[in-house]
Design an enzyme around this catalytic site. Sequence first.
Site, PDB file in Angstrom:
ATOM      1  N   LYS A   1       2.167  18.008  -4.289  1.00 46.21           N
ATOM      2  CA  LYS A   1       2.433  19.453  -3.482  1.00 46.21           C
ATOM      3  C   LYS A   1       2.651  20.348  -4.646  1.00 46.21           C
ATOM      4  O   LYS A   1       2.543  21.339  -4.663  1.00 46.21           O
ATOM      5  CB  LYS A   1       3.492  18.902  -2.700  1.00 46.21           C
ATOM      6  CG  LYS A   1       3.776  19.966  -1.605  1.00 46.21           C
ATOM      7  CD  LYS A   1       5.023  19.610  -0.666  1.00 46.21           C
ATOM      8  CE  LYS A   1       4.196  18.434   0.353  1.00 46.21           C
ATOM      9  NZ  LYS A   1       5.548  17.622   1.043  1.00 46.21           N
TER      10      LYS A   1
ATOM     11  N   ARG B   1      11.379  19.741  -0.266  1.00 45.29           N
ATOM     12  CA  ARG B   1      10.322  18.688   0.128  1.00 45.29           C
ATOM     13  C   ARG B   1       9.917  17.958  -0.901  1.00 45.29           C
ATOM     14  O   ARG B   1      10.151  17.925  -1.958  1.00 45.29           O
ATOM     15  CB  ARG B   1       8.998  20.091   0.236  1.00 45.29           C
ATOM     16  CG  ARG B   1       9.153  21.305   0.590  1.00 45.29           C
ATOM     17  CD  ARG B   1       8.204  22.349   0.275  1.00 45.29           C
ATOM     18  NE  ARG B   1       6.846  22.124   1.211  1.00 45.29           N
ATOM     19  CZ  ARG B   1       5.706  22.703   1.185  1.00 45.29           C
ATOM     20  NH1 ARG B   1       5.541  23.578   0.401  1.00 45.29           N
ATOM     21  NH2 ARG B   1       4.702  22.112   1.815  1.00 45.29           N
TER      22      ARG B   1
ATOM     23  N   GLY C   1       3.448  12.786   5.743  1.00 46.74           N
ATOM     24  CA  GLY C   1       4.550  12.364   6.829  1.00 46.74           C
ATOM     25  C   GLY C   1       5.344  11.371   6.405  1.00 46.74           C
ATOM     26  O   GLY C   1       6.348  11.021   7.294  1.00 46.74           O
TER      27      GLY C   1
ATOM     28  N   MET D   1       7.450  10.931   3.750  1.00 52.21           N
ATOM     29  CA  MET D   1       8.860  11.295   3.249  1.00 52.21           C
ATOM     30  C   MET D   1       9.301  12.475   3.871  1.00 52.21           C
ATOM     31  O   MET D   1       8.674  13.212   4.847  1.00 52.21           O
ATOM     32  CB  MET D   1       8.566  11.268   1.770  1.00 52.21           C
ATOM     33  CG  MET D   1       8.430   9.761   1.434  1.00 52.21           C
ATOM     34  SD  MET D   1       8.481   9.794  -0.347  1.00 52.21           S
ATOM     35  CE  MET D   1       6.898  11.147  -0.600  1.00 52.21           C
TER      36      MET D   1
ATOM     37  N   ARG E   1      -4.174  20.597  -0.836  1.00 50.96           N
ATOM     38  CA  ARG E   1      -4.297  19.284  -1.220  1.00 50.96           C
ATOM     39  C   ARG E   1      -5.720  18.819  -1.040  1.00 50.96           C
ATOM     40  O   ARG E   1      -6.263  19.503  -0.142  1.00 50.96           O
ATOM     41  CB  ARG E   1      -3.304  18.226  -1.083  1.00 50.96           C
ATOM     42  CG  ARG E   1      -3.490  17.959   0.684  1.00 50.96           C
ATOM     43  CD  ARG E   1      -2.572  17.027   0.864  1.00 50.96           C
ATOM     44  NE  ARG E   1      -2.241  17.022   2.348  1.00 50.96           N
ATOM     45  CZ  ARG E   1      -1.618  16.393   3.289  1.00 50.96           C
ATOM     46  NH1 ARG E   1      -0.297  16.242   2.695  1.00 50.96           N
ATOM     47  NH2 ARG E   1      -1.404  16.567   4.629  1.00 50.96           N
TER      48      ARG E   1
ATOM     49  N   HIS F   1       0.127  13.991  13.628  1.00 49.61           N
ATOM     50  CA  HIS F   1       0.224  12.623  12.768  1.00 49.61           C
ATOM     51  C   HIS F   1      -0.692  11.754  12.941  1.00 49.61           C
ATOM     52  O   HIS F   1      -1.238  11.050  12.197  1.00 49.61           O
ATOM     53  CB  HIS F   1       1.672  12.288  13.042  1.00 49.61           C
ATOM     54  CG  HIS F   1       2.212  10.967  12.155  1.00 49.61           C
ATOM     55  ND1 HIS F   1       1.889   9.732  12.836  1.00 49.61           N
ATOM     56  CD2 HIS F   1       2.364  10.938  10.913  1.00 49.61           C
ATOM     57  CE1 HIS F   1       2.174   9.002  11.820  1.00 49.61           C
ATOM     58  NE2 HIS F   1       2.723   9.681  10.718  1.00 49.61           N
TER      59      HIS F   1
ATOM     60  N   SER G   1     -26.716 -17.714 -11.463  1.00 46.48           N
ATOM     61  CA  SER G   1     -26.266 -16.705 -10.417  1.00 46.48           C
ATOM     62  C   SER G   1     -24.900 -17.394 -10.184  1.00 46.48           C
ATOM     63  O   SER G   1     -24.705 -18.606 -10.014  1.00 46.48           O
ATOM     64  CB  SER G   1     -26.957 -16.817  -9.288  1.00 46.48           C
ATOM     65  OG  SER G   1     -26.281 -16.024  -8.138  1.00 46.48           O
TER      66      SER G   1
ATOM     67  N   ASN H   1     -17.389 -17.950  -4.929  1.00 46.76           N
ATOM     68  CA  ASN H   1     -16.380 -18.733  -4.253  1.00 46.76           C
ATOM     69  C   ASN H   1     -15.974 -19.772  -4.716  1.00 46.76           C
ATOM     70  O   ASN H   1     -14.950 -20.178  -4.966  1.00 46.76           O
ATOM     71  CB  ASN H   1     -17.183 -18.896  -2.972  1.00 46.76           C
ATOM     72  CG  ASN H   1     -17.607 -17.519  -2.218  1.00 46.76           C
ATOM     73  OD1 ASN H   1     -17.049 -16.370  -2.714  1.00 46.76           O
ATOM     74  ND2 ASN H   1     -18.438 -17.658  -1.010  1.00 46.76           N
TER      75      ASN H   1
ATOM     76  N   CYS I   1     -23.619 -14.033  -6.629  1.00 43.89           N
ATOM     77  CA  CYS I   1     -23.647 -14.245  -5.255  1.00 43.89           C
ATOM     78  C   CYS I   1     -22.654 -14.459  -4.206  1.00 43.89           C
ATOM     79  O   CYS I   1     -22.985 -14.903  -3.233  1.00 43.89           O
ATOM     80  CB  CYS I   1     -25.085 -14.875  -5.012  1.00 43.89           C
ATOM     81  SG  CYS I   1     -24.809 -16.860  -5.696  1.00 43.89           S
TER      82      CYS I   1
ATOM     83  N   TYR J   1     -27.432  -8.005 -11.671  1.00 42.45           N
ATOM     84  CA  TYR J   1     -27.594  -7.795 -10.395  1.00 42.45           C
ATOM     85  C   TYR J   1     -26.336  -8.323  -9.738  1.00 42.45           C
ATOM     86  O   TYR J   1     -25.599  -9.366 -10.377  1.00 42.45           O
ATOM     87  CB  TYR J   1     -28.662  -8.155  -9.458  1.00 42.45           C
ATOM     88  CG  TYR J   1     -28.921  -9.562  -9.512  1.00 42.45           C
ATOM     89  CD1 TYR J   1     -28.470 -10.204  -8.315  1.00 42.45           C
ATOM     90  CD2 TYR J   1     -29.573 -10.304 -10.385  1.00 42.45           C
ATOM     91  CE1 TYR J   1     -28.619 -11.656  -8.222  1.00 42.45           C
ATOM     92  CE2 TYR J   1     -29.911 -11.481 -10.206  1.00 42.45           C
ATOM     93  CZ  TYR J   1     -29.238 -12.367  -9.066  1.00 42.45           C
ATOM     94  OH  TYR J   1     -29.356 -13.608  -8.750  1.00 42.45           O
TER      95      TYR J   1
END
Length: 935
Positions: free
Chosen positions: A25, A95, A104, A106, A339, A455, A763, A767, A830, A850
């Site tokens: 601001k 402000r 909204g 603060m 803003r 809001h 590759s 996970n 992958c 890739y």
Amino acid sequence: MKDIFEFGPGRADGDGTQKQVLGGKGAGLAEMCLLGLPVPPGFTIATTVCPRYHAVGRRVPKDVMAGVRKAVARLEKALGRGFGDPKRPLLLSVRSGAAVSMPGMMDTVLNLGLSAPCVAGLAAMSGSARFAQDSRRRFLQMFGNVVAGVPHDAYEHALSAVKQKVGARIDTDLDAAALSEVVARYQEVYRQHVGSPFPEDPFAQLEHAISAVFGSWESDRAVKYRKIHAIMGLVGTAVTVQAMVFGNLGVTSGTGVAFTRDPSTGENRFYGEFLMNAQGEDVVAGIRTPEPIEDLAKESPAAYRELLAIRGLLERHYRDMQDVEFTIEDGRLYMLQTRRGKRTAAAAVRAAFEMANEGLISREEAVSRVEPAQVDQLLHPSFDPDAKRDVIARGLPASPGAVTGRVVFTAEEAERRGLAGEKVILVRNETSPEDIGGMHAAEGILTATGGMTSHAAVVARGMGKCCVAGAGTVRIDAAAERFAVGDVVVKALDVISLDGTAGEVMRGEVATVPPGITREFETILAWASAIKRLGVRTNGDTPRDAKTARAFGAEGIGLCRTEHMFFEGDRITAVREMILAETLEARKAALEKLRPMQRHDFEGIFQAMEGTPVTIRLLDPPLHEFLPHEPDAVRTVAASLGVPEAAVRERARRLHEMNPMLGHRGCRLGITFPEIYEMQVRAIYEAAAAETKAKRPVKPEVMIPLVGTEKEFTILRDRLRTVAAETLAKAKVSMPIVFGTMIEVPRAALRAEGIAKEAEFFSFGTNDLTQMTFGYSRDDAGSFLPAYVELGILPQDPFQSLDQEGVGELIRMAVERGRKGRPGLKVGICGEHGGDAKSIDFCHRAGLDYVSCSPFRVPVARIAAAHAAMAERGGPAKPAARKSKVAAKTTGGKKPAAKAKPAAKAKPAPKTKPAPKPKASKPARKKSAPLRARR
Ligand code: ADP
Ligand code: MG
Ligand code: MG
């Protein structure tokens, strides 16, 4: 270090680039001053004071207060008014504003300094006792609420009582006498709740308000907001203290908010709302329904024209969509905020596309304006246009989306049920910052009052949540847990659907259709692809996945999991037969049944992928996953295979493993049951041969999973290569036979050099690699990972976003060693991380070739890969040169009042050079402008 930064017409201590210090601001106000726009003067206390405030036990440091006093003295002088002066009182707004906007979240206090003795002075100055009383009651309420925590309700109660007494319908019906009674009651409310009279010393008020703003940085709701939006690394909020201007000075005054483009659709039209004779938050609070900005042309023509000119000027200056607040005081326009406008994904795409075509920004900048996280929103389904809709209410299309869920009336309930995985729709008269958690957990939000900038609307758009706002016919009875529209009654937990694009509320569920890609988005994606270096492939197991991914721009398949095919249709029977087989012969016979089915799948995938590379992973999961465990299922399987139930049970028992993720799976299966992989490789090359004969290009790559040692790889590769060669020879087709491996066991990363001498590509199966590097079973980690993230032991869930420090280090090492073993080795990823923007950025930097992700993440990955490429070379390129003719079109039809600055240096105007000024504005107004109320 400077603590206080002053600003006023045509001058400012800081500028728009200093958001970290001035807050968004403060920086925006400084920049607008430098641009010569009409901004009420004031000063900003730096964000760096915020941690000091908290460190000393929530006290505004003495030296800072001394600075504040000096700055106020200069304001008094500039405006010819006195802070606390009973004749010509100077009123201030206090402000908040952090570097990242938290709408909204603060606090703000308006009309500060309006102590009891000053009310008469303000009335005399403005010629309106009503205005003076109205300002006083607003001040009492905001100060009491923000600083002393007096609940809103207490004030609303007192206000309603007076309204009822004098027969007023809305606030503006109250006259000076009625308002003075409200003031008296408000003072009493304060005394009752706080136990002492309202503090009338203006500097005490100021110090309290500054303190409250700094304090609100650590309020629950602000902390929660930062958590939800992953806002980190900010020191705190700045506090901006500014001279008040009055939108409540009568019918020639007003206040409003506007966006330079439509934040919902991105359309290049001025978009906003205003209220005449109103102050500050009246517009966003949804108390009175505001009017659309076009109507300001009638209410206050000169101010409207000036606002249009400023709209064009700000867009050309910032070269982005802006969200502004303004107030009109007796016909004169003042800018209170600018803003970067929060926008929906659709708006981000359209605005970026059009701004690039207007020459306002470069194509690279256009791509950089589209957030990968937002892209997801664009790929959500919408309601089937042919589906029946039982529309019960209409509101404003505040934030797009098509959602169905059960009605809840409180944020807490939304949060509770939402976290439990239930789909809920939060229904409120209006939302407030306290509701943020519930809004986040809900599928969608419906409000009865409030406009497009309320809001609910702003926050929903920021979250990418569907929202229908201001559905005026919806009457909520929260106590009875139901709402009514006419004689239709909807109770808590009833199912409704919201169409955030049409603004419709429907009873029940409405069928959805998968998303389509707009022309604008298609173009942005094409621009992204021209920028990125990383290839983007997809993880796809079926021809349908492959087609979807191709349509989204996948450049190949990075992971085709063959086991998913095993579950299709009646194949699972053949798979089980194979697993239950007692002899090699019997197993081979069962595999022979599977081969033509697999071949057929591969043909379909090859066709859908149109000659792009297709990486097929051989069987990975442990065999027990294909066997039944429940007694009923065991019975059915035994019956259908014609074997005794006991045989099925016994085999399931034998295959049972304590830690199946670390067990008999991947290449370990291939080593012990080579005929399974042989069948798969035969099916792959039969399909490839058939396609080649049909003159359709194919590019299969066979991937062996879970390799940890060179030997595992070479044994399988040698055996399978022979099968592949035989298959091709038999079909009289020749093509390269390519074998590579997944790197998902840490040992493989360590031994990457040796493995790469044998394997033709890598590759990363991130996970498993994450699971094994951390030693967390990904199926069980749910019981402690959330706590780890909560406590900051881990910055995020490493299964969602790659652990760059640990797992990433292994990847970097494996890439380096792998390419030592085989120069130019092709490397991809992958795991789930292939669709996560942060992880993609890492993959770019780690030199991968890739990323591969699920079909619907492909567009996200294309954008993220382009962002990564631009980030590496220091950000997007600016547009080459601007054509002023095109730029002129961005001002909403009007000729721009000021010449556009060359876009290449959209830096804040240096103080030495006069900043461009819109013709219509009179920024350098002298001293005190007359304060005259109009009725
Ligand atoms: P937020 O960050 O919640 O938007 P703001 O600080 O922008 O809070 O202020 C809240 C409201 O008060 C806004 O509508 C704004 O326009 C109004 N306001 C702030 N400062 C002034 C001022 N100096 N004169 C008149 N209205 C003001
Ligand atoms: Mg604001
Ligand atoms: Mg794996």
